[in-house]
Design an enzyme around this catalytic site. Structure first.
Site, PDB file in Angstrom:
ATOM      1  CG  HIS A  63     -33.750   4.096  -4.625  1.00  0.00           C
ATOM      2  ND1 HIS A  63     -33.158   2.914  -4.221  1.00  0.00           N
ATOM      3  CD2 HIS A  63     -33.699   4.931  -3.553  1.00  0.00           C
ATOM      4  CE1 HIS A  63     -32.782   3.022  -2.952  1.00  0.00           C
ATOM      5  NE2 HIS A  63     -33.082   4.244  -2.531  1.00  0.00           N
ATOM      6  CG  HIS A  65     -32.524   7.960  -1.963  1.00  0.00           C
ATOM      7  ND1 HIS A  65     -33.549   7.303  -1.307  1.00  0.00           N
ATOM      8  CD2 HIS A  65     -32.958   9.236  -2.135  1.00  0.00           C
ATOM      9  CE1 HIS A  65     -34.552   8.155  -1.084  1.00  0.00           C
ATOM     10  NE2 HIS A  65     -34.223   9.326  -1.585  1.00  0.00           N
ATOM     11  CG  ASP A  67     -28.179   4.968   0.423  1.00  0.00           C
ATOM     12  OD1 ASP A  67     -28.895   5.700  -0.280  1.00  0.00           O
ATOM     13  OD2 ASP A  67     -28.652   4.126   1.212  1.00  0.00           O
ATOM     14  CG  HIS A  68     -29.353   2.627  -3.144  1.00  0.00           C
ATOM     15  ND1 HIS A  68     -29.768   1.328  -2.987  1.00  0.00           N
ATOM     16  CD2 HIS A  68     -29.684   3.266  -1.987  1.00  0.00           C
ATOM     17  CE1 HIS A  68     -30.344   1.180  -1.807  1.00  0.00           C
ATOM     18  NE2 HIS A  68     -30.303   2.344  -1.180  1.00  0.00           N
ATOM     19  CG  HIS A 143     -37.571   4.275  -0.997  1.00  0.00           C
ATOM     20  ND1 HIS A 143     -37.465   4.193   0.372  1.00  0.00           N
ATOM     21  CD2 HIS A 143     -36.393   4.808  -1.422  1.00  0.00           C
ATOM     22  CE1 HIS A 143     -36.283   4.657   0.748  1.00  0.00           C
ATOM     23  NE2 HIS A 143     -35.613   5.037  -0.318  1.00  0.00           N
ATOM     24  CG  ASP A 213     -33.565   1.751   0.115  1.00  0.00           C
ATOM     25  OD1 ASP A 213     -32.923   0.709  -0.044  1.00  0.00           O
ATOM     26  OD2 ASP A 213     -33.064   2.834   0.472  1.00  0.00           O
ATOM     27  CG  HIS A 271     -30.886  -0.396   3.014  1.00  0.00           C
ATOM     28  ND1 HIS A 271     -31.581   0.431   3.850  1.00  0.00           N
ATOM     29  CD2 HIS A 271     -30.380   0.417   2.056  1.00  0.00           C
ATOM     30  CE1 HIS A 271     -31.519   1.688   3.395  1.00  0.00           C
ATOM     31  NE2 HIS A 271     -30.789   1.701   2.314  1.00  0.00           N
TER      32      HIS A 271
HETATM   33 ZN   LIG Z   1     -33.302   5.060  -0.499  1.00  0.00          ZN
END
Ligand SMILES: [Zn+2]
EC number: 3.1.26.11
Length: 307
Positions: A63, A65, A67-68, A143, A213, A271
């Site tokens: 996805h 976001h 942090d990915h 998510h 997530d 995570h």
């Molecule tokens: Zn996320």
């Protein structure tokens, strides 16, 4: 196949955990490495491993976001710093928007790559890759934004040919061996040679499921069905299920419930929220193991063989 974690933290980097990235090392199977997510500084983490960036031929993003994905422009640019005969094309899979993110980052920074990126933007569940030896399926998780899980299926391979038994039965070594290996019945010198008498059982391929997530969801169980390895997020401890639900995440117990319901062999949790350090990590392990015994909480650079 081996799996190696480049980052195991949630949301932002901490001193002990970088943001998300997982390498699926398939060097024996296909001389390739596939990367799942690419958080900021994934390329720094790679420097601490044996991974060669040019061996990474596919990247799967769960996805959008940060942090990915914040590690993508840097990693993709650095991957271009090698001699031109070592440049290998790369396939990038992910939600709609990943192409714009990468191309914008490269364009504005004036970065030119010495290889081609083939973008595969995904907007629905289904099979996204297949060749002679592997298939990859994806489905939608639960998510706060569009988020995918991936199921990597290694196809079964034909068993070993018992060459000695064939020779003893009177077939001289040569091209006819190849025909039998391909499953053909062969006639020679008045005798018939049936492949099923000389080829061992199929080698069963491995199944690896790597999820982005997610709250606990039936989709995760389907994606992980009978997998050899499930990588599931566990952002929170078991008692924080309300918090997990509110933020679109899972607890240790929920992740372990998914593993148990899906009948997976091994569960690795990642995570992990930065609040869990030292002995608190042991608590997370115990909570998950109480539901699914063959479970471990991954840490950065942790590697294990699959199956
Ligand atoms: Zn996320």
């Amino acid at each position: 196949m081996e799996i190696q974690f480049l980052g195991t933290g949630a949301g932002q980097p901490s001193k002990s955990r970088n943001t998300q990235a997982i390498a699926l090392k398939m060097l024996d199977e296909r001389n390739e490495i596939w990367l799942f997510d690419c958080g900021e500084a994934s390329q720094h983490q790679i420097l601490n491993t044996a991974i060669k960036p040019r061996k990474i031929t596919k990247i799967f993003i769960t996805h959008l976001h940060g942090d990915h994905i914040f590690g993508l422009p840097g990693f993709l640019s650095s991957r271009s710093f090698q001699s031109s005969d070592e440049q290998t094309d790369l396939d990038l899979y992910g939600p709609v928007g990943i192409k714009e993110f990468v191309l914008t980052g490269l364009r504005i920074s004036g970065s030119r790559l010495g290889y081609r990126i083939n973008f595969h933007e995904i907007d629905s569940a289904g099979k996204i890759f297949e060749d002679d030896s592997f298939e990859v399926y994806t489905d939608l998780l639960d998510h706060t934004i569009f988020c995918l899980g991936y199921r990597v299926v290694e196809k079964n391979r034909v068993g070993e040919l018992d060459a000695n038994a064939l020779k003893e039965a009177g077939l001289p070594f040569g091209p006819l061996f190849g025909k039998i290996k391909k499953g053909e019945v062969v006639a020679y010198d008045g005798k018939t040679f049936d492949p099923k008498d000389y080829i061992g059982a199929d080698k069963v391929g491995k199944i690896v499921t790597i999820l982005g997530d997610t709250r606990k969801t039936k989709t995760a169980v389907r994606l992980a069905w009978q997998a050899d390895l499930l990588v599931h997020e566990a952002t929170y401890e078991a008692s924080e299920s309300k918090m997990a639900r509110a933020h679109g995440h899972s607890t240790t117990k929920q992740a372990a419930d998914v593993a148990k319901e899906a009948g997976v062999n091994r569960l690795l949790l990642t995570h992990i929220s930065a609040r869990y350090v030292g002995p608190l990590v042991g608590q997370l392990v115990r909570e998950a193991q109480a539901v699914h015994a063959n479970t471990f909480v991954a840490k950065d650079l942790y590697e294990e063989k699959i199956g």
